[in-house]
Design an enzyme around this catalytic site. Structure first.
Site, PDB file in Angstrom:
ATOM      1  N   HIS A   1      -2.416  -2.849  -3.518  1.00 12.73           N
ATOM      2  CA  HIS A   1      -3.759  -2.622  -2.996  1.00 12.73           C
ATOM      3  C   HIS A   1      -4.749  -2.410  -4.143  1.00 12.73           C
ATOM      4  O   HIS A   1      -5.898  -2.869  -4.096  1.00 12.73           O
ATOM      5  CB  HIS A   1      -3.734  -1.409  -2.062  1.00 12.73           C
ATOM      6  CG  HIS A   1      -4.906  -1.313  -1.150  1.00 12.73           C
ATOM      7  ND1 HIS A   1      -5.155  -0.209  -0.368  1.00 12.73           N
ATOM      8  CD2 HIS A   1      -5.927  -2.180  -0.874  1.00 12.73           C
ATOM      9  CE1 HIS A   1      -6.251  -0.406   0.341  1.00 12.73           C
ATOM     10  NE2 HIS A   1      -6.742  -1.585   0.048  1.00 12.73           N
TER      11      HIS A   1
ATOM     12  N   HIS B   1       0.842  -1.187   0.000  1.00 13.11           N
ATOM     13  CA  HIS B   1       0.000   0.000   0.000  1.00 13.11           C
ATOM     14  C   HIS B   1       0.887   1.250   0.000  1.00 13.11           C
ATOM     15  O   HIS B   1       2.072   1.172   0.321  1.00 13.11           O
ATOM     16  CB  HIS B   1      -0.839   0.090   1.279  1.00 13.11           C
ATOM     17  CG  HIS B   1      -1.634  -1.118   1.627  1.00 13.11           C
ATOM     18  ND1 HIS B   1      -3.004  -1.145   1.544  1.00 13.11           N
ATOM     19  CD2 HIS B   1      -1.275  -2.334   2.111  1.00 13.11           C
ATOM     20  CE1 HIS B   1      -3.457  -2.321   1.947  1.00 13.11           C
ATOM     21  NE2 HIS B   1      -2.415  -3.061   2.301  1.00 13.11           N
ATOM     22  N   TYR B   2       0.289   2.419  -0.291  1.00 12.83           N
ATOM     23  CA  TYR B   2       0.906   3.648   0.188  1.00 12.83           C
ATOM     24  C   TYR B   2      -0.027   4.293   1.211  1.00 12.83           C
ATOM     25  O   TYR B   2      -1.225   4.009   1.246  1.00 12.83           O
ATOM     26  CB  TYR B   2       1.323   4.589  -0.924  1.00 12.83           C
ATOM     27  CG  TYR B   2       0.262   5.222  -1.810  1.00 12.83           C
ATOM     28  CD1 TYR B   2      -0.992   5.628  -1.353  1.00 12.83           C
ATOM     29  CD2 TYR B   2       0.547   5.473  -3.151  1.00 12.83           C
ATOM     30  CE1 TYR B   2      -1.920   6.238  -2.172  1.00 12.83           C
ATOM     31  CE2 TYR B   2      -0.382   6.088  -3.992  1.00 12.83           C
ATOM     32  CZ  TYR B   2      -1.608   6.465  -3.493  1.00 12.83           C
ATOM     33  OH  TYR B   2      -2.526   7.067  -4.310  1.00 12.83           O
ATOM     34  N   THR B   3       0.575   5.186   2.044  1.00 12.24           N
ATOM     35  CA  THR B   3      -0.185   5.714   3.179  1.00 12.24           C
ATOM     36  C   THR B   3      -1.161   6.818   2.805  1.00 12.24           C
ATOM     37  O   THR B   3      -2.178   6.999   3.468  1.00 12.24           O
ATOM     38  CB  THR B   3       0.772   6.265   4.244  1.00 12.24           C
ATOM     39  OG1 THR B   3       1.541   7.344   3.676  1.00 12.24           O
ATOM     40  CG2 THR B   3       1.706   5.171   4.756  1.00 12.24           C
TER      41      THR B   3
ATOM     42  N   GLU C   1       2.417  -0.914   4.613  1.00  8.92           N
ATOM     43  CA  GLU C   1       2.150   0.476   4.243  1.00  8.92           C
ATOM     44  C   GLU C   1       3.482   1.175   3.951  1.00  8.92           C
ATOM     45  O   GLU C   1       4.419   1.094   4.752  1.00  8.92           O
ATOM     46  CB  GLU C   1       1.417   1.208   5.369  1.00  8.92           C
ATOM     47  CG  GLU C   1      -0.031   0.808   5.548  1.00  8.92           C
ATOM     48  CD  GLU C   1      -0.972   1.477   4.554  1.00  8.92           C
ATOM     49  OE1 GLU C   1      -0.491   2.279   3.716  1.00  8.92           O
ATOM     50  OE2 GLU C   1      -2.181   1.203   4.633  1.00  8.92           O
TER      51      GLU C   1
ATOM     52  N   ASP D   1      -3.162   2.595  -5.018  1.00  5.75           N
ATOM     53  CA  ASP D   1      -1.831   2.448  -4.424  1.00  5.75           C
ATOM     54  C   ASP D   1      -1.257   1.038  -4.577  1.00  5.75           C
ATOM     55  O   ASP D   1      -2.012   0.081  -4.683  1.00  5.75           O
ATOM     56  CB  ASP D   1      -1.877   2.849  -2.942  1.00  5.75           C
ATOM     57  CG  ASP D   1      -2.920   2.093  -2.121  1.00  5.75           C
ATOM     58  OD1 ASP D   1      -4.076   1.990  -2.579  1.00  5.75           O
ATOM     59  OD2 ASP D   1      -2.587   1.612  -1.030  1.00  5.75           O
TER      60      ASP D   1
END
Length: 252
Positions: A141, A34-36, A99, A151
């Site tokens: 994700h 994922h990215y945050t 993340e 993401d």
């Protein structure tokens, strides 16, 4: 925190309250990146460790490559949300979530810096050394939730991870002129595209109609596997890349 396995990586531990047992006693066989989409890694950590968030991940990697573990790998972190892959709908029970701090598409979407990528690579290898996670089940994700998520996006270096032995990848087919399938198209070619995406693992029905879900699934595929142009058009390059990915699967 449970399950502090003896990793050689310099990991800081901060327990999140947002987790539970893996349903059915599942062992993780899927890894989701994922990215945050937060202003800072610290903000993401605070949120993921706050009970009001009702969200968490096993790990968080900041821009400098520092890693924090918030949920033990034996526990079901709440990172995937409503998602689907290869018939699985409870992705949280069968996955580990990482993340990666990045402000995201809505706030400039910068590159992922080298120290961060190096740490993600090392962390993935560390996780894969403990769990039987097939390459095709190392996912974005956006792969498991294409209607909701973008993401970690097209700037994330999946080819680098593959060179290190992480994930499934083929060199993307070059962009070139040719027939394009797009929103509103119908027929056997659309059905064949949907069938191939579904065969690879995407949660899509074979309806023969290039609808909004098909477009967003193509977008997700492009972000991961053909990032040179992300436009939701199933062009020759996109379809060729998909075919070669399927041909490269172990069963083939």
């Amino acid at each position: 925190m449970r399950d502090r396995r003896q990793s050689a990586l310099p990991i800081r531990y901060r327990a999140s309250p947002n987790h539970g047992p893996r349903k059915g006693g599942r062992n993780p066989d899927l890894l989701v990146l994922h990215y945050t989409a937060t202003a800072s890694a610290q903000a993401a950590e605070r949120w993921l460790c706050h009970e009001d968030a009702q969200a968490s991940a096993h790990y968080l990697v900041d821009l400098g490559g520092a890693i924090v573990q918030m949920v033990g790998e034996d526990r079901r972190a709440w990172h995937a949300g409503q998602s689907h892959w290869a018939g699985e709908t409870d992705i949280n029970s069968c996955s580990i979530g990482i993340e990666i701090h990045n402000v995201g598409h809505e706030t400039g979407y910068p590159e992922f810096p080298e120290p961060q990528m190096a740490a993600v690579e090392a962390l993935c290898l560390d996780i894969l050394s403990r769990h039987e996670i097939p390459p095709r089940r190392v996912l974005a994700h956006s792969d498991i939730a294409p209607m909701r998520k973008a993401d970690p996006g097209e700037k994330f270096d999946w080819s680098r991870l593959h060179r290190a032995g992480i994930g499934h990848w083929v060199a993307p087919a070059p962009l070139r002129d040719g027939a394009v399938l797009q929103l509103g198209d119908e027929g056997d070619e659309v059905a064949a595209l949907q069938s191939r995406l579904r065969h690879y693992g995407y949660g899509i029905e074979t309806s023969g109609l290039f609808d909004a879900r098909t477009r967003q699934t193509v977008v997700a595929f492009q972000r991961h596997f053909r990032p040179a142009r992300v436009d939701g058009l199933a062009d020759v390059s996109t379809r060729d890349t998909l075919e070669r990915l399927i041909e490269a699967l172990p069963e083939n």
